[in-house]
Design a protein around this motif. Structure first.
Motif, mmCIF file in Angstrom:
data_model
loop_
_atom_site.group_PDB
_atom_site.id
_atom_site.type_symbol
_atom_site.label_atom_id
_atom_site.label_comp_id
_atom_site.label_asym_id
_atom_site.label_seq_id
_atom_site.Cartn_x
_atom_site.Cartn_y
_atom_site.Cartn_z
ATOM 1 N N VAL A 58 0.831 -1.208 0.000
ATOM 2 C CA VAL A 58 0.000 0.000 0.000
ATOM 3 C C VAL A 58 0.866 1.260 0.000
ATOM 4 C CG1 VAL A 58 -1.642 1.343 1.404
ATOM 5 C CG2 VAL A 58 -1.973 -1.116 1.084
ATOM 6 N N VAL A 59 2.066 1.189 0.562
ATOM 7 C CA VAL A 59 2.896 2.383 0.721
ATOM 8 C C VAL A 59 3.214 3.066 -0.612
ATOM 9 C CG1 VAL A 59 5.023 3.339 1.693
ATOM 10 C CG2 VAL A 59 3.838 1.482 2.871
ATOM 11 N N VAL A 70 1.443 3.088 -3.221
ATOM 12 C CA VAL A 70 0.192 3.692 -3.668
ATOM 13 C C VAL A 70 -0.032 5.019 -2.945
ATOM 14 C CG1 VAL A 70 -2.295 3.359 -3.927
ATOM 15 C CG2 VAL A 70 -0.749 1.389 -4.095
ATOM 16 N N LEU A 71 0.269 5.055 -1.653
ATOM 17 C CA LEU A 71 0.167 6.301 -0.892
ATOM 18 C C LEU A 71 1.133 7.356 -1.424
ATOM 19 C CD1 LEU A 71 0.007 4.870 2.751
ATOM 20 C CD2 LEU A 71 -1.909 5.715 1.372
ATOM 21 N N VAL A 72 2.339 6.911 -1.770
ATOM 22 C CA VAL A 72 3.327 7.848 -2.313
ATOM 23 C C VAL A 72 2.818 8.477 -3.607
ATOM 24 C CG1 VAL A 72 5.637 8.043 -3.336
ATOM 25 C CG2 VAL A 72 5.305 6.723 -1.227
ATOM 26 N N GLU A 73 2.261 7.647 -4.487
ATOM 27 C CA GLU A 73 1.759 8.166 -5.762
ATOM 28 C C GLU A 73 0.593 9.129 -5.536
ATOM 29 O OE1 GLU A 73 1.511 8.880 -9.808
ATOM 30 O OE2 GLU A 73 3.107 7.980 -8.573
ATOM 31 N N ALA A 74 -0.307 8.797 -4.614
ATOM 32 C CA ALA A 74 -1.430 9.682 -4.324
ATOM 33 C C ALA A 74 -0.940 11.003 -3.748
ATOM 34 C CB ALA A 74 -2.398 9.006 -3.355
ATOM 35 N N ALA A 75 0.013 10.957 -2.823
ATOM 36 C CA ALA A 75 0.545 12.182 -2.221
ATOM 37 C C ALA A 75 1.248 13.049 -3.264
ATOM 38 C CB ALA A 75 1.512 11.833 -1.091
ATOM 39 N N ALA A 111 -6.601 3.961 4.005
ATOM 40 C CA ALA A 111 -5.628 3.030 3.443
ATOM 41 C C ALA A 111 -4.381 2.935 4.314
ATOM 42 C CB ALA A 111 -5.257 3.451 2.028
ATOM 43 N N ALA A 112 -3.890 4.074 4.802
ATOM 44 C CA ALA A 112 -2.669 4.085 5.602
ATOM 45 C C ALA A 112 -2.898 3.515 6.992
ATOM 46 C CB ALA A 112 -2.137 5.514 5.708
ATOM 47 N N LEU A 127 1.183 7.385 7.742
ATOM 48 C CA LEU A 127 1.591 6.080 8.264
ATOM 49 C C LEU A 127 1.682 6.058 9.790
ATOM 50 C CD1 LEU A 127 4.238 5.151 5.559
ATOM 51 C CD2 LEU A 127 2.047 3.996 5.959
ATOM 52 N N THR A 128 1.870 7.206 10.428
ATOM 53 C CA THR A 128 1.873 7.231 11.891
ATOM 54 C C THR A 128 0.488 6.935 12.461
ATOM 55 O OG1 THR A 128 1.478 9.637 11.974
ATOM 56 C CG2 THR A 128 3.782 8.885 12.023
#
Length: 323
Positions: A97-98, A100-105, A150-151, A234-235
């Motif tokens: 998932v990480v 994917v989060l990077v791309e969204a951010a 998601a995170a 992620l925290t």
């Protein structure tokens, strides 16, 4: 890599069974930052030393036929603290998932994706493998809330909605840009995988995921703003059942620990015996990025406990290392 001119070649560190190598930490903060001579002392199996329990647990699990992979990096030096088969690509489940989060951010930061854009849950294929949105009454959520789901929970509906928004090909390109050629997000989350589907949601190496988390907290993923945003998401992760169990943090409120312990992570698991976790833990004495993946036969609760015990042992020794 061999020594450069003028350097004396150090003897290669001995390997314990399973190919795991550990180096003993220097807990003097000043010397950690100076990296006085750059040489590592080897912790041999059987000596009392940091990560001896983790190495023994990994050896025990590997001897039973499980696949194990681990990588720990010192955040100050960038040196390897512990590694074993960290180049091997294995299923990582929700750890994937990480990226994917990077791309969204990155898209939010570029203003090419609107965090207030609404997603209808009914527009997504039904999936029940993880998450809480499927239990909520609200049928529509903005992308900015879906990244939080998601995170924090690995919500399958939320992750699939993000993949629809950014595109699987974009995540693949982002992984290449991040220097993760052995890792991949292959597909969306599914309850069942047929012969025409990818066999896993995501694959990866512990070396690459440990580096990704190190780069996140050091502001090197895309840019400082994107890094900070993904790290903040992620925290919020509530799964502290594996490595995170040793931190004794509140699973639902640990983004600002009163004792100054920094912890962020993402876990992954499936019903086929895959357990994976990557994260960062930092205390007053040191800070590390870590990744651990095990693939075992999930034949009984006892087999499962044996697999989870490796993560809990690592967590306890990481706490000792950073304090």
């Amino acid at each position: 890599m061999g020594p450069t001119a003028g350097q004396r070649a150090d003897p290669p560190p001995p390997l314990v069974p399973g190919g795991i190598v550990a180096v003993e930490p220097d807990h003097d903060t000043a010397s950690r930052r100076r990296a006085r001579d750059g040489r590592a002392r080897v912790v041999r199996r059987g000596r009392s030393g940091v990560f001896a329990g983790t190495m023994a647990a990994l050896d025990d699990l590997a001897s039973s036929g499980a696949q194990v992979s681990i990588h720990i990096t010192d955040l100050d030096r960038g040196s390897v603290v512990l590694s074993g088969d960290d180049y091997v690509t294995l299923p990582v489940a929700g750890v994937g998932v990480v990226p994917v989060l990077v791309e969204a951010a990155a898209r939010f930061d570029e203003q090419t994706l609107d965090p207030f854009a609404l997603v209808e849950r009914s527009s997504l294929d039904r999936v029940g493998v993880a998450g809480i949105w499927r239990h909520l009454a609200v049928p529509t959520l903005p992308l900015g809330d879906l990244v939080v789901l998601a995170a924090s929970t690995g919500d399958a509906f939320a992750v699939n909605a993000l993949l629809d928004a950014v595109g699987l090909e974009s995540v693949t390109r982002r992984l290449v840009e991040l220097g993760m050629p052995r890792s991949a997000v292959l597909d969306r989350f599914r309850d069942e995988r047929g012969p025409d589907d990818a066999p896993h949601f995501a694959l990866g190496t512990t070396r690459e995921y440990a580096k990704l988390f190190s780069d996140l907290v050091n502001g090197r993923v895309v840019n400082a703003r994107v890094s900070a945003q993904v790290a903040e998401w992620l925290t919020l992760g509530y799964d502290l059942t594996l490595v995170g169990a040793a931190t004794n943090l509140d699973p639902f409120a640990h983004d600002d620990d009163r004792h100054g312990l920094l912890f962020l992570n993402r876990t992954g698991r499936n019903n086929d015996g895959v357990r994976s976790e990557a994260g960062v833990i930092a205390g007053p004495g040191a800070g590390v990025a870590y990744a651990l993946t095990v693939c075992f036969d999930d034949l009984s609760p006892m087999h499962r406990d044996r697999g989870h015990r490796v993560f809990r042992t690592l967590g306890a020794e990481l706490m000792e290392f950073v304090h």
